[in-house]
Design an enzyme around this catalytic site. Structure first.
Site, short mmCIF file in Angstrom:
data_model
loop_
_atom_site.label_atom_id
_atom_site.label_comp_id
_atom_site.label_asym_id
_atom_site.label_seq_id
_atom_site.Cartn_x
_atom_site.Cartn_y
_atom_site.Cartn_z
N ARG A 1 0.84 -1.19 0.00
CA ARG A 1 0.00 0.00 0.00
C ARG A 1 0.87 1.24 0.00
NH1 ARG A 1 -4.70 -2.04 3.33
NH2 ARG A 1 -5.50 -0.12 2.48
N TYR B 1 -6.51 -3.13 -12.06
CA TYR B 1 -5.92 -4.06 -13.04
C TYR B 1 -5.96 -5.44 -12.42
CZ TYR B 1 -4.37 -0.02 -15.66
OH TYR B 1 -4.35 1.14 -16.40
#
Ligand code: FAD
Length: 427
Positions: free
Chosen positions: A193, A220
């Site tokens: 992250r 994606y």
């Protein structure tokens, strides 16, 4: 101090351990319902809570509850992502489908933003209400008898009518409530992250479109990995996260500093846009690798005398693909505070049992959605998806999202209590 609507005093004293989203929401809700709250948090300063984390999501079932806290949702809108869609791509870069969330407006607001900023808004509201929030208070033990429950904090015993343990995924209270130490299992996945300023990519020809035209939200999807990208505040801030297979060599969910080189290895061969997002990440950006643990549902959320109750991640850690961890933790506080209000001071254990009965099935159904979405994405059948792109959309189910936890609790409490008193449920 500002005046906020509050039910008449119930006389119920509540100690809450942990001021994460679960604890602070429970504190506000208990105050709304007229209970007296003491909130104990081990962090020495509020910055210790707000400086960690990146994107966090509240779907309509969670965010609608903020509307009842004057000024909170309005302040959140100012910092939240302004998108009502998710653009989904094949991992090689082909655009597949746009999932719109616009039709969900009647279900309630959606709020996606920086965890620290959103938390800070709630914290300020709690302060404005005049709540008793004590920082630097590490709880080391819990106790209960027929009439009260309490904690040992900084070596001192403090008691109340009920203790709410909202200590997060590494909860110590859980062991005391359950009487055994339930072992977390590796989920086999971890999440990288990262969050940084949109300025870092605004002149990058390959990816500037992600911050140059207002807020964006895209994903994606590839083999055993999904990569989500957001821009917020008209592209001034940027965030990416990706869930990947992990060796599982970890005892507990925790966060480790991540390395760009490692991230790049995971997305080797992926769309140039994805690789460039990782490559363009500033050296000083905070990149973490967040290990995700899985826990079997706990047999119970409540202590033998029903005066101590686990809520939030302490009771039910969520996978990020459920997009429900934070929202369910808000629902917990709303339901518990409402049950206490309806039961009254003389019936606190009954309120706690009713809370568990109302929450248990819903929360575990919500938890299961995280695994479903991850499997749908990570094991995507592209031939099928090209024919039916919606097959890759996030499941957006009305039972979960178009739900008002407070209203449901008020409606069902009587019936649930009847069931409990009739001995049909575990007592
Ligand atoms: C550092 C961090 C970063 C996170 N980042 C994200 C993110 O970016 N995106 C996302 O979707 N989710 C994130 N999460 C998870 C998300 O916040 C939770 O899933 C959800 O909000 C439920 O929170 P909770 O209040 O149950 O637990 P937590 O948020 O873990 O809060 C628990 C609180 O209890 C306190 N505490 C623990 N033990 C004691 C004790 N013995 N005595 C007193 N206080 C104690 C802790 O200091 C903490 O403030 C993060 C969690 C943490 C802890």
């Amino acid at each position: 101090m500002a005046h906020f609507p509050r039910r008449p005093p119930s006389g119920i004293k509540v100690i809450i351990v942990g001021a994460g989203f679960a604890g602070i929401a429970a504190a506000i809700e208990c105050d709304r319902k007229g209970h007296t709250v003491t909130l104990l948090e081990k962090a020495e300063s509020i910055e210790e809570i707000t400086r960690f984390g990146d994107i966090i999501s509240f779907d309509p079932n969670g965010a609608r509850l903020f509307e009842r806290w004057p000024g909170v949702i309005e302040a959140m809108y100012k910092v939240a992502r302004k998108t009502s869609w998710l653009d989904l791509y094949h991992w090689k870069g082909e655009f597949v489908t746009r999932q719109s969330f616009a039709h969900e407006k009647s279900w309630g607001p959606r709020v996606n933003g920086h965890r620290g900023e959103l938390y800070d808004i709630i914290y300020q509201h709690a302060r404005d209400r005049g709540l008793d929030i004590r920082l630097g208070q590490r709880v080391t033990d819990y106790f209960e008898d027929d009439d009260k429950a309490g904690v040992v904090v900084n070596g001192e015993k403090v008691a109340a009518d009920i203790v709410i343990a909202a200590e997060g995924v590494r909860s110590r209270g859980r062991k005391i409530v359950l009487g055994f130490d339930d072992k977390p299992k590796s989920s086999g996945y971890a999440v990288y992250r990262c969050w940084f300023s949109g300025d870092a990519i605004k002149d990058n020809a390959l990816i500037r479109h992600l911050v140059a035209n207002g807020d964006t939200h895209s994903g994606y999807i590839g083999p055993d990995l999904h990569f989500l990208v957001s821009s917020l505040k008209d592209g001034k801030e940027f965030n990416w996260v990706f869930t990947h297979v992990d060796d599982g060599n970890i005892e507990e969910s925790w966060q480790f500093p991540g390395k760009i080189e490692d991230c790049l290895r995971y997305v080797e061969g992926w769309a140039p846009v994805v690789q460039e997002i990782v490559r363009a990440t500033p050296k000083d950006a905070r990149l973490i690798d967040h290990k995700l643990v899985f826990r079997n549902p706990l047999p119970t959320f409540i202590s033998p005398k029903a005066r101590i109750v686990l809520i939030g991640d302490a009771a039910h850690p969520f996978l990020p693909t459920s997009i429900q961890g934070a929202s369910q933790s808000i629902e917990d506080g709303v339901v518990l505070a409402s049950c206490l209000e309806l039961a009254g001071k003389k019936n606190v254990p009954l309120a706690v049992r009713a809370h568990e009965k109302i929450r248990y099935e819903r929360v575990h159904k919500a938890q299961a959605t995280g695994v479903k979405t991850r499997e749908r994405w990570h094991k995507a059948n592209w031939d099928e998806i090209r024919k039916t792109p919606e097959a890759i959309h996030l499941a957006r189910e009305a039972w979960l999202l178009n739900f008002d936890a407070e209203k449901d609790c008020y409606e069902r409490y009587g019936e649930v209590v009847k069931g409990l008193e009739g001995g049909r449920a575990r007592l």
